[in-house]
Each structure stands twice: as C-alpha cells, then as structure tokens.
Design a protein around this motif. Structure first.
Motif, PDB file in Angstrom:
ATOM      1  N   ASN A 486       0.835  -1.214   0.000  1.00  0.00           N
ATOM      2  CA  ASN A 486       0.000   0.000   0.000  1.00  0.00           C
ATOM      3  C   ASN A 486       0.866   1.260   0.000  1.00  0.00           C
ATOM      4  OD1 ASN A 486      -2.442  -1.266  -0.034  1.00  0.00           O
ATOM      5  ND2 ASN A 486      -2.836  -1.096   2.166  1.00  0.00           N
ATOM      6  N   LYS A 489       1.956   1.593  -3.452  1.00  0.00           N
ATOM      7  CA  LYS A 489       0.834   1.857  -4.372  1.00  0.00           C
ATOM      8  C   LYS A 489       0.286   3.276  -4.194  1.00  0.00           C
ATOM      9  CE  LYS A 489      -2.897  -0.743  -3.726  1.00  0.00           C
ATOM     10  NZ  LYS A 489      -3.891  -1.814  -3.817  1.00  0.00           N
ATOM     11  N   TYR A 490       0.173   3.716  -2.937  1.00  0.00           N
ATOM     12  CA  TYR A 490      -0.464   5.021  -2.695  1.00  0.00           C
ATOM     13  C   TYR A 490       0.576   6.154  -2.567  1.00  0.00           C
ATOM     14  CZ  TYR A 490      -4.517   2.078  -2.256  1.00  0.00           C
ATOM     15  OH  TYR A 490      -5.507   1.168  -2.532  1.00  0.00           O
ATOM     16  N   ASP A 514       5.187   6.500   4.803  1.00  0.00           N
ATOM     17  CA  ASP A 514       5.437   6.821   3.388  1.00  0.00           C
ATOM     18  C   ASP A 514       5.263   8.315   3.142  1.00  0.00           C
ATOM     19  OD1 ASP A 514       2.669   7.488   2.607  1.00  0.00           O
ATOM     20  OD2 ASP A 514       2.246   5.361   2.928  1.00  0.00           O
ATOM     21  N   ILE A 527     -11.239   2.726   7.823  1.00  0.00           N
ATOM     22  CA  ILE A 527     -10.265   2.175   6.866  1.00  0.00           C
ATOM     23  C   ILE A 527     -10.021   0.675   7.080  1.00  0.00           C
ATOM     24  CG2 ILE A 527      -8.119   2.669   8.114  1.00  0.00           C
ATOM     25  CD1 ILE A 527      -7.143   3.915   5.401  1.00  0.00           C
ATOM     26  N   TYR A 532     -13.645  -1.314   2.367  1.00  0.00           N
ATOM     27  CA  TYR A 532     -13.582   0.151   2.477  1.00  0.00           C
ATOM     28  C   TYR A 532     -12.362   0.672   1.727  1.00  0.00           C
ATOM     29  CZ  TYR A 532     -14.368   4.755   4.397  1.00  0.00           C
ATOM     30  OH  TYR A 532     -14.639   6.085   4.524  1.00  0.00           O
ATOM     31  N   VAL A 534     -10.443   4.296   0.273  1.00  0.00           N
ATOM     32  CA  VAL A 534     -10.423   5.765   0.334  1.00  0.00           C
ATOM     33  C   VAL A 534     -10.195   6.327  -1.068  1.00  0.00           C
ATOM     34  CG1 VAL A 534      -9.312   7.773   1.344  1.00  0.00           C
ATOM     35  CG2 VAL A 534      -9.451   5.640   2.650  1.00  0.00           C
ATOM     36  N   HIS A 535      -9.165   5.792  -1.731  1.00  0.00           N
ATOM     37  CA  HIS A 535      -8.811   6.308  -3.049  1.00  0.00           C
ATOM     38  C   HIS A 535      -9.480   5.437  -4.094  1.00  0.00           C
ATOM     39  CE1 HIS A 535      -5.614   7.309  -0.172  1.00  0.00           C
ATOM     40  NE2 HIS A 535      -5.804   8.509  -0.696  1.00  0.00           N
ATOM     41  N   GLY A 544      -7.342  -2.688  -6.370  1.00  0.00           N
ATOM     42  CA  GLY A 544      -7.529  -3.207  -5.019  1.00  0.00           C
ATOM     43  C   GLY A 544      -9.005  -3.358  -4.727  1.00  0.00           C
ATOM     44  N   ILE A 545      -9.324  -4.142  -3.667  1.00  0.00           N
ATOM     45  CA  ILE A 545     -10.748  -4.328  -3.346  1.00  0.00           C
ATOM     46  C   ILE A 545     -11.057  -3.978  -1.890  1.00  0.00           C
ATOM     47  CG2 ILE A 545     -11.342  -5.980  -5.161  1.00  0.00           C
ATOM     48  CD1 ILE A 545     -10.838  -8.222  -3.144  1.00  0.00           C
ATOM     49  N   GLY A 546     -10.089  -3.405  -1.196  1.00  0.00           N
ATOM     50  CA  GLY A 546     -10.364  -2.930   0.166  1.00  0.00           C
ATOM     51  C   GLY A 546     -10.471  -4.039   1.192  1.00  0.00           C
ATOM     52  N   LEU A 547      -9.691  -5.107   1.014  1.00  0.00           N
ATOM     53  CA  LEU A 547      -9.741  -6.199   2.000  1.00  0.00           C
ATOM     54  C   LEU A 547      -8.443  -6.336   2.789  1.00  0.00           C
ATOM     55  CD1 LEU A 547     -11.610  -9.156   0.291  1.00  0.00           C
ATOM     56  CD2 LEU A 547     -12.335  -7.756   2.206  1.00  0.00           C
ATOM     57  N   TYR A 550      -8.454  -4.934   6.281  1.00  0.00           N
ATOM     58  CA  TYR A 550      -9.469  -5.651   7.081  1.00  0.00           C
ATOM     59  C   TYR A 550      -8.868  -6.961   7.598  1.00  0.00           C
ATOM     60  CZ  TYR A 550     -13.657  -8.460   7.961  1.00  0.00           C
ATOM     61  OH  TYR A 550     -14.594  -9.262   8.529  1.00  0.00           O
ATOM     62  N   THR A 573       1.469   8.877   5.046  1.00  0.00           N
ATOM     63  CA  THR A 573       0.791   8.195   6.142  1.00  0.00           C
ATOM     64  C   THR A 573       1.767   7.286   6.873  1.00  0.00           C
ATOM     65  OG1 THR A 573      -1.081   8.111   4.663  1.00  0.00           O
ATOM     66  CG2 THR A 573      -1.224   6.705   6.572  1.00  0.00           C
TER      67      THR A 573
HETATM   68  P1  ADP Z   1      -6.902  -1.891  -1.172  1.00  0.00           P
HETATM   69  O1  ADP Z   1      -6.986  -3.202  -1.845  1.00  0.00           O
HETATM   70  O2  ADP Z   1      -7.937  -0.945  -1.650  1.00  0.00           O
HETATM   71  O3  ADP Z   1      -5.534  -1.295  -1.189  1.00  0.00           O
HETATM   72  P2  ADP Z   1      -6.622  -2.009   1.718  1.00  0.00           P
HETATM   73  O4  ADP Z   1      -7.544  -2.628   2.714  1.00  0.00           O
HETATM   74  O5  ADP Z   1      -5.237  -2.485   1.712  1.00  0.00           O
HETATM   75  O6  ADP Z   1      -7.341  -2.192   0.331  1.00  0.00           O
HETATM   76  O7  ADP Z   1      -6.629  -0.445   1.974  1.00  0.00           O
HETATM   77  C1  ADP Z   1      -7.863   0.207   2.143  1.00  0.00           C
HETATM   78  C2  ADP Z   1      -7.778   1.630   1.627  1.00  0.00           C
HETATM   79  O8  ADP Z   1      -6.933   2.394   2.477  1.00  0.00           O
HETATM   80  C3  ADP Z   1      -7.145   1.750   0.272  1.00  0.00           C
HETATM   81  O9  ADP Z   1      -8.142   1.619  -0.735  1.00  0.00           O
HETATM   82  C4  ADP Z   1      -6.534   3.144   0.292  1.00  0.00           C
HETATM   83  O10 ADP Z   1      -7.493   4.072  -0.138  1.00  0.00           O
HETATM   84  C5  ADP Z   1      -6.226   3.385   1.752  1.00  0.00           C
HETATM   85  N1  ADP Z   1      -4.799   3.225   2.054  1.00  0.00           N
HETATM   86  C6  ADP Z   1      -4.179   2.125   2.521  1.00  0.00           C
HETATM   87  N2  ADP Z   1      -2.882   2.357   2.721  1.00  0.00           N
HETATM   88  C7  ADP Z   1      -2.648   3.638   2.362  1.00  0.00           C
HETATM   89  C8  ADP Z   1      -1.468   4.483   2.318  1.00  0.00           C
HETATM   90  N3  ADP Z   1      -0.275   4.053   2.704  1.00  0.00           N
HETATM   91  N4  ADP Z   1      -1.631   5.749   1.889  1.00  0.00           N
HETATM   92  C9  ADP Z   1      -2.828   6.213   1.517  1.00  0.00           C
HETATM   93  N5  ADP Z   1      -3.970   5.458   1.530  1.00  0.00           N
HETATM   94  C10 ADP Z   1      -3.865   4.191   1.940  1.00  0.00           C
END
Ligand code: ADP
Length: 583
Positions: A486, A489-490, A514, A527, A532, A534-535, A544-547, A550, A573
């Motif tokens: 993450n 990726k973010y 990061d 989160i 769930y 955010v982006h 991604g699928i937000g798992l 979790y 973050t």
């Molecule tokens: P995903 O498969 O969407 O990455 P995650 O459960 O790993 O699912 O993360 C949930 C959400 O949290 C992500 O969709 C992203 O929006 C946010 N997120 C996670 N890690 C970061 C990060 N390091 N910086 C910014 N946003 C993050």
C-alpha cells in the motif's frame, strides 16, 4: 380569655346601637348595599364562560339603570374583541354610532387606533333571550344615542378593556351611581380575565393533548422499537414494535423497578445486554448501533437487533444527570441474512476459483521452464551465433508467459484475500504460532518489495536489541507485505518509505511511513472495515478491493496486538501495529 372580636350577626331583630353614630336606617341601607354587592360578586364568581359573565353584568347593571345596550371591548395583545349585548333589537344606525363612540373612547384610553368599520364587522352579538325585553321593532326604531357611559375595565391596575352603556334617552346614567357602576365593572373585569386565563389554559392543555396523541400515533406506527426509561432505568414507555421484539407488553414491566434488576430474573436472554446499554446511556454515554443476537444463537440467521441509546436531559438543562434514556431497537435480521448469503457466495466462489487458478499457475510454470530450457539451448547453439544473436520466437513467448504469471499471481492474491475474508467472517482464521525474529521477517519483506519498487527507497530501522516474537510467521508477513504494498501503491510519485521496529514495554511496535497521498482523518475509523476504500474514484484508479487492511486487522487482533494509522506532518501516512514480545 374572652375574644375581643365579635362577629356581626347577619340578621337580627335587635335594633343595633350605633357606636359610630350611624342612624339605624343608614346602617340598614349599608347592610342592604353590602348584601347586594355580595350577590353581584357571587354571580361573577360563578360565571364559567364569558357569556355567563355577560349575564351577570347585565343583571347587575339592570338593577341600577335602564339602558338599550351594554358593550364590552376587550384587548388581547394587538387585537380587540367587541361584544355587543343589546337589551332589545337595535336600529342599525344606532348600532353604528355606538361602535363609533366605542372606537373614539378606546383611543382616549391609549389603545392603538381602532377602525370602527372593522370593529363593526368583527363584533359579536350576545343577546340572551331570557334577558331581552319584549319590545317591538317600531318601539326600538330610535336612531340617536341619548346618553352613554364608558368605564375602563381594569385588573391589577392594568386596563384590559372598556365597558360602555348606551341609551336612547338623555341623562340615563346617574352620576351618583358611578361608584357602584365602577365596582360592577371591576367585578366584570376580574371575571373576564379569569375566563380568558381559563380559556388559554384549556387551549394549551388541548394543544398539549393533541401533541401527545400525535406523538403516540407516530411512535405506535414506527417500524423501529422505541423504549424510554426513567432516571433509575425503569421502563416508562414502550411502543408496539418494541413490545413485539421483546415479546412482552409494557404492563409486563414494573414501572418502579430498573431494567437491570428485572433482567436478572427474566426469561429474555438478551435483556441483561439491553440493560447494560441503558445503564451506559444513564451515565451520559451515547451508544450507537450495538448489535445484539436476540434470537436463538443456534439458528442459521437468528433475530439480530441493532440498538442505539441516548441519555435524555430535561429541557431546563438544570440537571447534569440524565432524567432517562431513549433507546431505539432495529431489527437487522434481513440485512444480516443478505450479508450471510453474500459471504457464503464469496466463500464458495473463491474456493471454486482456487482450483483452476492452481492449475493455470502450475501449467504456466511448466511452460516457462520448458521455454527457458529451450532458449538456453538455442542461445548456446552455433546456429544462434551465425544468426548474429537474433532473438528466436521463443523469447517472445517467454515474455508473454511472464505476463500471464504475474497476472496469475495478482489473481491469486485477490482470491486469497477473499478466502481470508471468509475465514475472518466465520471466525475461522487459524494462526499457526512459531518463534521467530521480527527483524528478519521485516528485512525479507523490505527486500522483496524493494525489488519491484524502482521509484521508492525503502529503509529499515531496527531500534531494539531483541526482536523475538511468537506468532504466525506467514500471516505477519502478509500484514507487513500488505502495508508495504500500500505504501508503494499510494505513493505514486515515489519517495522514501521507512520501516521502523522498536520495543514498547511488553510489545514490539512496527511502523511503516510513506510520503504518499495520505488519508483524510474522517476515514480513520473506517479504513479497517471490509471493502472500504479511500482512493476509489475514477480520477485515482488504484487497483484493489479494500480487503487487505481488514484482514491485517483481524490477524493483528488475533495476536493480541493493535493496528492504527496517522498522517505524517509533511505528507503521507504512517501505519503502526504492535505484537506481543516473546518473553
Ligand atoms: P486496497 O486493496 O484498496 O488497497 P486495503 O484494505 O489495503 O485495500 O486499503 C484500504 C484503503 O486504504 C485503500 O483503498 C486506500 O485508499 C487506503 N490506504 C491504505 N494504505 C494507504 C497508504 N499508505 N496511503 C494512503 N492510503 C492508503
């Protein structure tokens, strides 16, 4: 000791000695006057509505005057009410002049200017049959006012209106009787004010009663169960839906015993939990969406309630302690059922996907090895040298196979996430504990993520001597891998990622910081919820699928640790998690 005060007999045959020099005749006249006033007063006191006051007034005035009509002008805020009480049918011109005179007398009283025409339209006529004198229309055809008398109606020195008497004859109102007339007007004013207050009180009571009935109707027709308690936690009100959910009526709950006490001996197994929620609200806490299994836990989808409770404070705000609690009981069984079906579907599908995926992975691997072997052979053959190193078609096939392999890995991660989701959902996330050094695990993860993150520099800071934990190594590696993936990726523009390990009493604290997009604090509470993201907008297409988070939370929770995040002061973050250190 003999009393020095002697009550005066009401009737006596003995001619009184007059200590103050009044003649017996004068004393008798005085007594008659007092008795008369007393009778008048009683009539006013007995008057229950304004019309009875009018009759009492008319009766009292008739005894001293002969007049054509008596009028009462009452001031109520900015408005006026005029009551015309004729003693016989009056000529319209006579009536009009009466109203004009009332309007001009009222302005002399400092009442805001009254429009006589409007007053004439809104005037009430109150001519009780029994008081009307039998007089024919011809006799009453008089159009001129001969005399009139206006007396302010006052209560506690405040003018509330005006009493006006009219007659066709001149000099109908004797000046000598003015004092008695004023007294009668005072009686009438107090009686009218009482009627006004009583009417207002009745109107307020009726309004309150209507509101109460309306509220009862609303509460009764609500699909949600509603329960209200007093300050001790005893149920004071239950609506129909709440009665249905509880399987009991309000009468079954004693209004003088707190729910927590009733719950002890109740057959309703979830009543103690409900009582706990009520008690929390009673100490001022608002409880939101507490899920509670109200059906039999063995059932496939038991009756499930979502309960919210809030303290009730009295409107005056004088008391800091709540005067009661209002709780809302929502039946969420059907949404639980849908959720369960969804979970079952996800679980079955991800299981079914795993078998073909394993086959695809296996066969791809097999093909990759074969083509790699063939390519090695081709490249070492003399023919390859004479072809001046031209790449054979196999190298193109191999590149395609690498793409298939990487996409299959991605698909496998997704399927694994879905399988993990099912395991967490059913509470079947198994942990295989072993002892290992957390620093080694972090180093391996950093190494493998760095290999595919050219734009980022990942730094590892180990700030502790010992790093031994007893945990599920593969699962912890999954958590670290997810947080690191993450972070990469973010942070789409690259940057520094710092992984830090330190000891905090009986725990190790791992942080991954990061310089990426960051997370708006409003998402912090959500989160770690499943699915769930955010982006997730079209403008920010991150796969991604937000798992991941979790599952990561479920894994860390399962180890007795904690996971959370903060935003960095500059940008990006930091995710933290703790794990118990092995002693
Ligand atoms: P995903 O498969 O969407 O990455 P995650 O459960 O790993 O699912 O993360 C949930 C959400 O949290 C992500 O969709 C992203 O929006 C946010 N997120 C996670 N890690 C970061 C990060 N390091 N910086 C910014 N946003 C993050």
């Amino acid at each position: 000791m003999e009393s020095s005060v002697q009550s005066m007999p009401l009737t006596t045959d003995i001619a009184p000695r007059s200590p103050n020099g009044y003649s017996p005749e004068r004393l008798l006249a005085l007594r008659h006057e007092m008795e008369h006033l007393n009778t008048i007063g009683k009539r006013f006191v007995a008057a229950f509505d304004r019309f009875q006051v009018h009759r009492a007034l008319l009766a009292a005035l008739q005894e001293i005057y002969s007049f054509s009509a008596c009028c009462i002008l009452l001031k109520g805020g900015d408005t006026f009410d005029l009551f015309v009480i004729p003693r016989y049918p009056l000529d319209a011109t006579f009536l009009g002049s009466m109203i004009e005179r009332i309007a001009s007398a009222a302005s002399a009283l400092n009442f805001p200017s009254l429009d006589a025409e409007q007053l004439a339209h809104t005037a009430y006529y109150d001519a009780p049959d029994d008081l009307a004198q039998n007089r024919s229309l011809e006799e009453s055809a008089e159009t001129q006012i001969g005399s009139c008398l206006h007396i302010p109606l006052t209560v506690e020195n405040k003018i509330i209106g005006l009493l006006s008497l009219f007659d066709e004859k001149e000099n109908a109102f004797d000046r000598d009787l003015l004092q008695v007339t004023t007294m009668i007007a005072d009686y009438a004013a107090v009686a009218l004010e009482n009627v006004r207050l009583r009417e207002r009180e009745n109107a307020l009571w009726r309004q309150a009663e209507l509101e109460r009935m309306r509220l009862q109707l609303i509460l009764g027709s609500m699909a949600e169960g509603l329960l209200i308690t007093d300050a001790r936690g005893a149920i004071t009100s239950l609506n129909k839906s709440a009665e249905q959910l509880l399987g009991q009526t309000q009468a079954d709950f004693r209004p003088d015993i707190a729910l927590r006490l009733l719950a002890k001996s109740s057959s309703i197994h979830w009543l103690p939990r409900l009582a706990e929620i009520i008690d929390q609200a009673l100490i001022g806490k608002t409880v939101k969406y507490q899920e509670l299994i109200a059906g039999h836990p063995e059932e496939r989808v038991p009756l499930t309630l979502s309960i919210s409770a809030a303290p009730l404070h009295d409107a005056s705000g004088m008391h800091t302690r709540p005067v009661g609690v209002v709780a809302v009981l929502n039946d969420i069984t059907s949404s639980k059922q849908v959720e369960r079906l969804k979970d079952e579907f996800v679980s079955v599908v991800s299981h079914e996907l795993r078998t073909p995926l394993t086959a695809i992975k296996g066969y791809t691997q097999h093909l990759v090895r074969r083509i790699e072997r063939r390519l090695r052979k081709i490249r070492s053959s003399p023919q390859f040298a004479t072809d001046h190193g031209n790449e054979p078609p196999e190298s193109y096939d191999l590149r395609n196979l690498y793409i298939i392999q990487s996409q299959t890995d991605h698909l496998e991660r997704l399927v694994n996430d879905l399988l993990d989701l099912s395991q967490v959902q059913w509470g079947k996330l198994e942990l295989h504990l072993e002892s290992f050094f957390l620093a080694d695990l972090l180093a391996e993860n950093v190494h493998s993520v760095q290999a595919s993150a050219e734009q980022h520099h990942i730094q590892l800071d180990i700030n502790t001597q010992t790093t031994k934990v007893r945990a599920d190594k593969a699962r912890i590696a999954q958590v670290v891998g997810n947080i690191l993936d993450n972070a990469v990726k973010y942070s789409p523009y690259g940057g520094q990622i710092t992984v830090c390990l330190q000891r905090q009493e009986a725990f190790y604290l791992v942080s991954v910081s990061d310089q990426g997009l960051g997370v708006n604090p409003e998402h912090f509470d959500h989160i770690f919820e499943r699915f769930y993201r955010v982006h997730n907008t079209a403008s920010q297409p991150y796969s991604g699928i937000g798992l991941g988070l979790y599952v990561a939370k479920a894994i860390i929770d399962g180890h007795g640790g904690q996971i959370w995040l903060t935003n960095n002061p500059g940008q990006g973050t930091t995710f933290y998690f703790t794990l118990p250190a092995e002693l």
